[in-house]
Each structure stands twice: as C-alpha cells, then as structure tokens.
Write an enzyme that holds these catalytic residues in place. Structure first.
Site, PDB file in Angstrom:
ATOM      1  N   HIS A  99       0.847  -1.206   0.000  1.00 41.54           N
ATOM      2  CA  HIS A  99       0.000   0.000   0.000  1.00 41.54           C
ATOM      3  C   HIS A  99       0.876   1.248   0.000  1.00 41.54           C
ATOM      4  O   HIS A  99       1.891   1.306   0.699  1.00 41.54           O
ATOM      5  CB  HIS A  99      -0.991   0.008   1.160  1.00 41.54           C
ATOM      6  CG  HIS A  99      -0.392   0.073   2.534  1.00 41.54           C
ATOM      7  ND1 HIS A  99      -0.143   1.270   3.175  1.00 41.54           N
ATOM      8  CD2 HIS A  99       0.003  -0.891   3.383  1.00 41.54           C
ATOM      9  CE1 HIS A  99       0.369   1.015   4.372  1.00 41.54           C
ATOM     10  NE2 HIS A  99       0.474  -0.291   4.529  1.00 41.54           N
ATOM     11  N   ASP A 101      -0.370   4.354   0.602  1.00 47.95           N
ATOM     12  CA  ASP A 101      -0.868   5.417   1.490  1.00 47.95           C
ATOM     13  C   ASP A 101      -0.195   5.277   2.848  1.00 47.95           C
ATOM     14  O   ASP A 101       0.384   4.237   3.169  1.00 47.95           O
ATOM     15  CB  ASP A 101      -2.395   5.344   1.645  1.00 47.95           C
ATOM     16  CG  ASP A 101      -2.873   4.043   2.282  1.00 47.95           C
ATOM     17  OD1 ASP A 101      -2.330   2.960   1.949  1.00 47.95           O
ATOM     18  OD2 ASP A 101      -3.782   4.093   3.136  1.00 47.95           O
ATOM     19  N   ASP A 135       6.380   1.511   6.564  1.00 50.85           N
ATOM     20  CA  ASP A 135       4.962   1.132   6.380  1.00 50.85           C
ATOM     21  C   ASP A 135       4.318   2.033   5.350  1.00 50.85           C
ATOM     22  O   ASP A 135       3.746   3.045   5.709  1.00 50.85           O
ATOM     23  CB  ASP A 135       4.245   1.217   7.730  1.00 50.85           C
ATOM     24  CG  ASP A 135       2.789   0.751   7.672  1.00 50.85           C
ATOM     25  OD1 ASP A 135       2.389   0.144   6.663  1.00 50.85           O
ATOM     26  OD2 ASP A 135       2.052   1.017   8.641  1.00 50.85           O
ATOM     27  N   GLU A 169      -5.206   1.451   2.226  1.00 44.65           N
ATOM     28  CA  GLU A 169      -5.082   0.399   3.247  1.00 44.65           C
ATOM     29  C   GLU A 169      -5.258   0.947   4.655  1.00 44.65           C
ATOM     30  O   GLU A 169      -5.916   0.343   5.504  1.00 44.65           O
ATOM     31  CB  GLU A 169      -3.721  -0.304   3.110  1.00 44.65           C
ATOM     32  CG  GLU A 169      -3.641  -1.609   3.874  1.00 44.65           C
ATOM     33  CD  GLU A 169      -3.212  -1.471   5.326  1.00 44.65           C
ATOM     34  OE1 GLU A 169      -3.384  -2.428   6.078  1.00 44.65           O
ATOM     35  OE2 GLU A 169      -2.720  -0.381   5.721  1.00 44.65           O
ATOM     36  N   GLU A 170      -4.659   2.100   4.910  1.00 44.97           N
ATOM     37  CA  GLU A 170      -4.719   2.658   6.267  1.00 44.97           C
ATOM     38  C   GLU A 170      -6.129   3.118   6.626  1.00 44.97           C
ATOM     39  O   GLU A 170      -6.397   3.506   7.759  1.00 44.97           O
ATOM     40  CB  GLU A 170      -3.736   3.833   6.413  1.00 44.97           C
ATOM     41  CG  GLU A 170      -2.272   3.473   6.180  1.00 44.97           C
ATOM     42  CD  GLU A 170      -1.675   2.594   7.277  1.00 44.97           C
ATOM     43  OE1 GLU A 170      -2.411   2.156   8.174  1.00 44.97           O
ATOM     44  OE2 GLU A 170      -0.453   2.361   7.217  1.00 44.97           O
ATOM     45  N   ASP A 198       4.398  -6.105   4.474  1.00 45.72           N
ATOM     46  CA  ASP A 198       3.759  -4.948   5.117  1.00 45.72           C
ATOM     47  C   ASP A 198       3.649  -5.184   6.622  1.00 45.72           C
ATOM     48  O   ASP A 198       2.646  -4.865   7.238  1.00 45.72           O
ATOM     49  CB  ASP A 198       2.374  -4.715   4.494  1.00 45.72           C
ATOM     50  CG  ASP A 198       1.664  -3.501   5.080  1.00 45.72           C
ATOM     51  OD1 ASP A 198       2.348  -2.596   5.586  1.00 45.72           O
ATOM     52  OD2 ASP A 198       0.422  -3.470   5.046  1.00 45.72           O
ATOM     53  N   THR A 333     -14.187  26.136  29.532  1.00 43.61           N
ATOM     54  CA  THR A 333     -15.220  25.580  30.425  1.00 43.61           C
ATOM     55  C   THR A 333     -16.492  25.260  29.652  1.00 43.61           C
ATOM     56  O   THR A 333     -17.568  25.752  29.937  1.00 43.61           O
ATOM     57  CB  THR A 333     -15.537  26.569  31.562  1.00 43.61           C
ATOM     58  OG1 THR A 333     -15.844  27.837  30.969  1.00 43.61           O
ATOM     59  CG2 THR A 333     -14.380  26.720  32.513  1.00 43.61           C
ATOM     60  N   ARG A 346      -9.464  -5.793  18.089  1.00 43.45           N
ATOM     61  CA  ARG A 346      -8.711  -6.659  17.166  1.00 43.45           C
ATOM     62  C   ARG A 346      -9.260  -8.070  17.293  1.00 43.45           C
ATOM     63  O   ARG A 346      -9.423  -8.587  18.399  1.00 43.45           O
ATOM     64  CB  ARG A 346      -7.221  -6.628  17.509  1.00 43.45           C
ATOM     65  CG  ARG A 346      -6.570  -5.266  17.340  1.00 43.45           C
ATOM     66  CD  ARG A 346      -6.375  -4.886  15.870  1.00 43.45           C
ATOM     67  NE  ARG A 346      -5.964  -3.486  15.751  1.00 43.45           N
ATOM     68  CZ  ARG A 346      -5.501  -2.941  14.637  1.00 43.45           C
ATOM     69  NH1 ARG A 346      -5.397  -3.652  13.520  1.00 43.45           N
ATOM     70  NH2 ARG A 346      -5.154  -1.683  14.608  1.00 43.45           N
ATOM     71  N   SER A 420      -3.611  -5.486  11.301  1.00 44.15           N
ATOM     72  CA  SER A 420      -4.562  -6.010  10.318  1.00 44.15           C
ATOM     73  C   SER A 420      -4.208  -5.500   8.923  1.00 44.15           C
ATOM     74  O   SER A 420      -3.812  -4.348   8.764  1.00 44.15           O
ATOM     75  CB  SER A 420      -5.979  -5.534  10.649  1.00 44.15           C
ATOM     76  OG  SER A 420      -6.238  -5.684  12.025  1.00 44.15           O
ATOM     77  N   HIS A 448       3.112   4.013  12.217  1.00 46.64           N
ATOM     78  CA  HIS A 448       1.981   4.777  12.771  1.00 46.64           C
ATOM     79  C   HIS A 448       2.415   5.732  13.880  1.00 46.64           C
ATOM     80  O   HIS A 448       1.594   6.473  14.411  1.00 46.64           O
ATOM     81  CB  HIS A 448       0.872   3.876  13.351  1.00 46.64           C
ATOM     82  CG  HIS A 448       0.191   3.046  12.319  1.00 46.64           C
ATOM     83  ND1 HIS A 448      -1.104   2.629  12.439  1.00 46.64           N
ATOM     84  CD2 HIS A 448       0.618   2.573  11.125  1.00 46.64           C
ATOM     85  CE1 HIS A 448      -1.439   1.912  11.374  1.00 46.64           C
ATOM     86  NE2 HIS A 448      -0.392   1.874  10.570  1.00 46.64           N
TER      87      HIS A 448
HETATM   88  N1  BES Z   1       1.279  -2.456   8.142  1.00 44.15           N
HETATM   89  C1  BES Z   1       0.110  -2.404   8.938  1.00 44.15           C
HETATM   90  C2  BES Z   1      -0.373  -3.773   9.380  1.00 44.15           C
HETATM   91  C3  BES Z   1       0.393  -4.350  10.534  1.00 44.15           C
HETATM   92  C4  BES Z   1       0.450  -3.648  11.717  1.00 44.15           C
HETATM   93  C5  BES Z   1       1.003  -5.545  10.410  1.00 44.15           C
HETATM   94  C6  BES Z   1       1.137  -4.170  12.789  1.00 44.15           C
HETATM   95  C7  BES Z   1       1.681  -6.070  11.471  1.00 44.15           C
HETATM   96  C8  BES Z   1       1.763  -5.372  12.656  1.00 44.15           C
HETATM   97  C9  BES Z   1      -1.004  -1.766   8.148  1.00 44.15           C
HETATM   98  O1  BES Z   1      -0.563  -0.690   7.355  1.00 44.15           O
HETATM   99  C10 BES Z   1      -2.017  -1.183   9.108  1.00 44.15           C
HETATM  100  O2  BES Z   1      -1.688  -0.444   9.968  1.00 44.15           O
HETATM  101  N2  BES Z   1      -3.260  -1.581   8.942  1.00 44.15           N
HETATM  102  C11 BES Z   1      -4.350  -1.034   9.684  1.00 44.15           C
HETATM  103  C12 BES Z   1      -5.576  -1.620   9.041  1.00 44.15           C
HETATM  104  C13 BES Z   1      -6.884  -1.098   9.545  1.00 44.15           C
HETATM  105  C14 BES Z   1      -7.056   0.379   9.295  1.00 44.15           C
HETATM  106  C15 BES Z   1      -8.012  -1.855   8.891  1.00 44.15           C
HETATM  107  C16 BES Z   1      -4.250  -1.431  11.146  1.00 44.15           C
HETATM  108  O3  BES Z   1      -3.829  -2.560  11.482  1.00 44.15           O
HETATM  109  O4  BES Z   1      -4.583  -0.591  11.998  1.00 44.15           O
HETATM  110 ZN    ZN Z   2       1.075  -1.085   6.340  1.00 36.65          ZN
END
Ligand code: BES
Ligand code: ZN
Length: 477
Positions: A99, A101, A135, A169-170, A198, A333, A346, A420, A448
């Site tokens: 991906h 993005d 990533d 994807e993100e 990924d 406030t 998850r 994911s 992230h």
């Molecule tokens: N590269 C990650 C997936 C990942 C995260 C693999 C940690 C192994 C360990 C991917 O870019 C990602 O962050 N995916 C999102 C998908 C979601 C928005 C459906 C995620 O896992 O938060």
């Molecule tokens: Zn990723």
C-alpha cells in the site's frame, strides 16, 4: 539452481544510494489516505508509482475504485494499480501486494525531523526516518529494486509477477474487495501464491515469516444532548452532559489491565492447544524487545509467552479518541453538545465481525439504558476485517525460509501479528491460495508512530530477501 543470481545481489549493494534517493522521493509525497486534504497526494503517489513501474517495463493498469464520503466531502478513491511482468506458462506466478498510502504525521506530534523528508540519521546509525519509510513505501520500493536490478542486468525473473498496489489500506481498503472479486478469474487468474511485505520483525535482530494477522472491528459511539455547546457555569448540574455519558460507556468496555468487558466475547476465542503454545515459546523475543519498541517498561505481564499471545492470539480493545471533545491547551469551560467516542477491537479466530458487532451493540445499548440519561446515543461499526491465519508449511513459506537463511544467515521466527491488513484474507479466500507475509522492517520501526524509520540495512538486505525469495519460490514444491 535456487540461490539468487549473484549479479542481482551485487546490483543491490552497488545501488544503495540511488535506492535511498528513490525512497526519499516516495516519502516526500504525503499520501495520507485518512485526511481529505491530502487526497490529491494519494492520487499523485499512485501516479508516481505507476510511472516508476512502467519505466521498468511493467504493464500497469490504473483501476478506479469509485467514490467515498469522508468528513462530509465526496472524494474519488485512489485507483488501485494492477501490474504484470512476465507470463511464461512454465514459471510460477506470484502476486505481490503493497500500500502506498500512509498514516498522518506532523512535527507537532514530536517528530525529530520533518516526517515527509526522508532523513538519514545524522548520528550515523543508518536509520532512514520518514512517514511510510517502513509502512509501506520501503517494502514496495524493495520490489522495485528487485525488478530494476533484473531489467538493467538483462536477467529474467525466476517467476511471473502480478502486482496489486493500493492507496486506501490505512483507511480500511475501501473498494478493493470488489475489485478482487471482479478480477479473480481475469487479472488474478493463474496466481499460484501471494506475498505481502507490510509488517515487521518482532524484535530488532531476528527476521520472521508471518502466518497470521488479527482482524479489526472499528466502532463509534455518538452521544448528543443540547442543541449547542453550553457554558458549564450556567448549565452544569442542570442538564445531562453527553461527554459524561460517553466516558461512562467507554469505561465499561475494557479494564485498565486490558480485559475486554463485552459479555460473551472471550468465549468465542479459539482454545489454546499445547502445540500452539509451544510455537510462542520458541519465538526469539523478550520483554525487553517490547520495552524497546514502545520506549517504556509498561507491558501488562513480565512473561514473554503471555505477552506474545496478547499480541498474536487474543483479541484486544483499544480506546482511540473522542471527536467533539475539547482537547486544546488552556481551560475552556465548555459542555460539548455532541461527542463521538472511537474504539476498535482486534479480532482473532473464531471471532467474526458480525458476531462481535452484535455483542458490542447489544452491550453498549444495555449499559446506556441503565444510566437513564436523557442524552441520545447511537453505536455503529465503521469498518472491519476478519482475522487471517495461513499454513506456514506451504512451499511459499519454505522458499522464504531458505531465502532468509541465505540473506541473513539464520532461520526466521514464525509469527502471527497483532495488526490487520484486510486484503490478506480477501486474497486467500478469493484466489484460494496461500498468502505469505514477508516483512522488511524491524520491530522498533515505529509504524503509525512518531519518528517512523527503516534501517538502511533492512532496506538493502530486505530487497535482497525479496529477490532471493523469488529464486527459491521458482524451484519450491
Ligand atoms: N502495516 C500495517 C499492518 C500491521 C500492523 C502488520 C502491525 C503487522 C503489525 C497496516 O498498514 C495497518 O496499519 N493496517 C491497519 C488496518 C486497519 C485500518 C483496517 C491497522 O492494522 O490498523
Ligand atoms: Zn502497512
């Protein structure tokens, strides 16, 4: 002959600087899929990648995925790129996915260097800092490096390649499942197996092959009451406050030590067998690896196996934020008129998106009814994906195992991951084939997070690994 062509390996070593330069070009395009303001950059990133692929002789098709409503705006989804290189019927056909993005990033989050300028660590560690470096732009460019080496050296690739690169994807891979089911007997026909780069090693030293991912169910609880924001001095202790109701509900979801409070949810988790437990025991990881990756000693447990299982085979529930809440500096406030709490769960085998959604919505509605407030509340699932587990004894894994031994001189760990990638399961189901996750980056890359990085060594050896895997795959059975 299965070992990678030595000319290919040499080309990768000799072109390190140009590869880093190309990664810098990719990182400089802030292709944040979750923010409408950056959508033109996501399109630009797709175009950039398509033109790089085309210049190496890859046949690329840009496939529009329709439209999306985001923050009240109608936006074009970024086109997916379907690429093809080679169609020799005597060779295996591998589908690669990545991906282009990225997650949002800004200096104010605490970056040491501008996130969209790839910065080689001035302290000389070889770390390449930048959003998307690990990533997932680094791994995508790893594939480009492999292709470029072969094209420029006039070497044939040992397998046919099909490619699927997306820019959402993100943000839940919107539109991609439809494309996959539409194309399963057309573009994707003849694919023998799938490789996705990924994810990350568990620690900073041991390469791994990943055969499972958790799914995700992402929820929003909206609570509203007054027609406008109110002064807390004038209306405090006189009206039901949406934020108080929301915080009450959110506090009912998970305990401070991570136990999910949704009734019935944990009963769905597949039971742990002795054999499965042993797989976590042999993984080369320690609590210190977790401490290093998060930058603090804050794991729930001091036990390695319990900690690994928390990430790999149990569900988790995380609270992410409250839209509409006051969060700035100072002491406003206000009583916010409407707030939206965001959280996700998850998913692991045997939790399904449907069952979990029903359990969550029923429970939140029941808890809301108990507090007898006059606020209004809705709860909804915003996006989701099912968990995925593959067969790590498949020939594709054996090929990646051998490639890892030849590039890194050690056997890989076999891991499942907590994150994911929704498309993984879509490929496995629609194409009925094995999917391998073959990571490039290390466990402390900070995907992230602030100061995301990819080590130069992982970029270079990772490119050799992807290429070597193709050679092993060609002869694997
Ligand atoms: N590269 C990650 C997936 C990942 C995260 C693999 C940690 C192994 C360990 C991917 O870019 C990602 O962050 N995916 C999102 C998908 C979601 C928005 C459906 C995620 O896992 O938060
Ligand atoms: Zn990723």
């Amino acid at each position: 002959m299965s070992a990678a062509n030595p000319q290919f390996l040499k080309f990768i070593d000799e072109n390190q600087d140009a590869f880093i330069q190309r990664l810098a070009e990719a990182v400089a395009i802030p292709s944040v899929s979750g923010d409408p303001a950056y959508r033109p950059d996501v399109h630009r990133m797709g175009d950039w990648l398509a033109s790089k692929l085309e210049s190496l002789g890859v046949k690329v098709e840009k496939r529009p995925l329709g439209k999306q409503i985001l923050e009240g705006q109608e936006l074009d989804l970024p086109s997916a790129l379907l690429g093809e290189l080679g169609n020799d019927p005597k060779k295996k056909t591998l589908l690669i996915y990545g991906h282009f993005d990225v997650q949002p990033a800004s200096m104010s989050d605490g970056w040491k260097h501008p996130p969209f300028e790839l910065t080689i660590d001035p302290e000389g560690s070889g770390k390449l800092f930048g959003r998307g470096s690990s990533d997932d732009k680094g791994p995508i460019l790893g594939w480009l490096n492999v292709i470029e080496a072969h094209v420029k050296l006039g070497l044939e690739l040992p397998v046919n390649l099909k490619m699927c690169f997306e820019g959402m994807e993100e943000s839940g891979s919107e539109g991609l499942d439809e494309l996959i089911s539409e194309e399963k007997d057309k573009f994707f026909k003849g694919v023998d197996c799938v490789c996705i780069s990924d994810n990350y090693w568990l620690n900073t030293t041991t390469p791994c092959l990943t055969y499972g991912l958790r799914g995700i169910a992402y929820f929003k609880i909206s609570v509203s009451g007054p027609a406008r924001d109110l002064h807390s001095g004038v209306f405090g202790a006189t009206v039901h406050e949406p934020m108080t109701d929301l915080i009450h509900l959110m506090s009912k979801l998970v305990t401070t030590d991570g136990k999910i409070l949704i009734p019935g949810l944990m009963d769905l988790v597949a039971p742990l067998t002795d054999e499965e437990r042993k797989r976590y025991e042999v993984i080369n990881a320690s609590i210190k690896d977790f401490d290093d990756a998060v930058g603090a000693a804050i794991t729930f447990s001091d036990d390695k196996v319990a900690t690994l299982m928390g990430r790999m085979r149990y569900p988790s529930l995380s609270l992410h934020g409250i839209e509409g809440a006051f969060y700035g500096a100072g002491c406003k406030t206000v009583i916010p008129a409407a707030v939206h709490g965001k959280f996700s769960i998850r998913l692991v085998p045997n939790l399904t998106l449907n069952e979990v959604t029903k359990l969550v919505c029923d429970y939140v509605n029941a808890e809301f009814a108990k507090i007898k407030t006059k606020s209004k509340m809705t709860v909804e699932m915003l996006h989701g994906g099912e968990p995925w587990v593959a067969d790590p004894n498949h020939y594709s894994y054996r090929a990646a195992h051998k490639a890892t031994e030849s590039v890194y001189g050690c056997a890989p760990d076999y891991t499942r991951e907590g994150g994911s990638i929704p498309v993984t399961l879509s490929f496995a189901d629609a194409l009925k084939c094995n999917v391998l996750l073959l990571p490039m980056g290390r466990g402390d890359d900070g995907a992230h997070s602030t100061n995301e990085k990819l080590d130069t060594d992982n970029f270079i050896r990772g490119s050799k690994l992807l290429g070597s895997y193709l050679y092993e795959l060609a002869v694997a059975e």
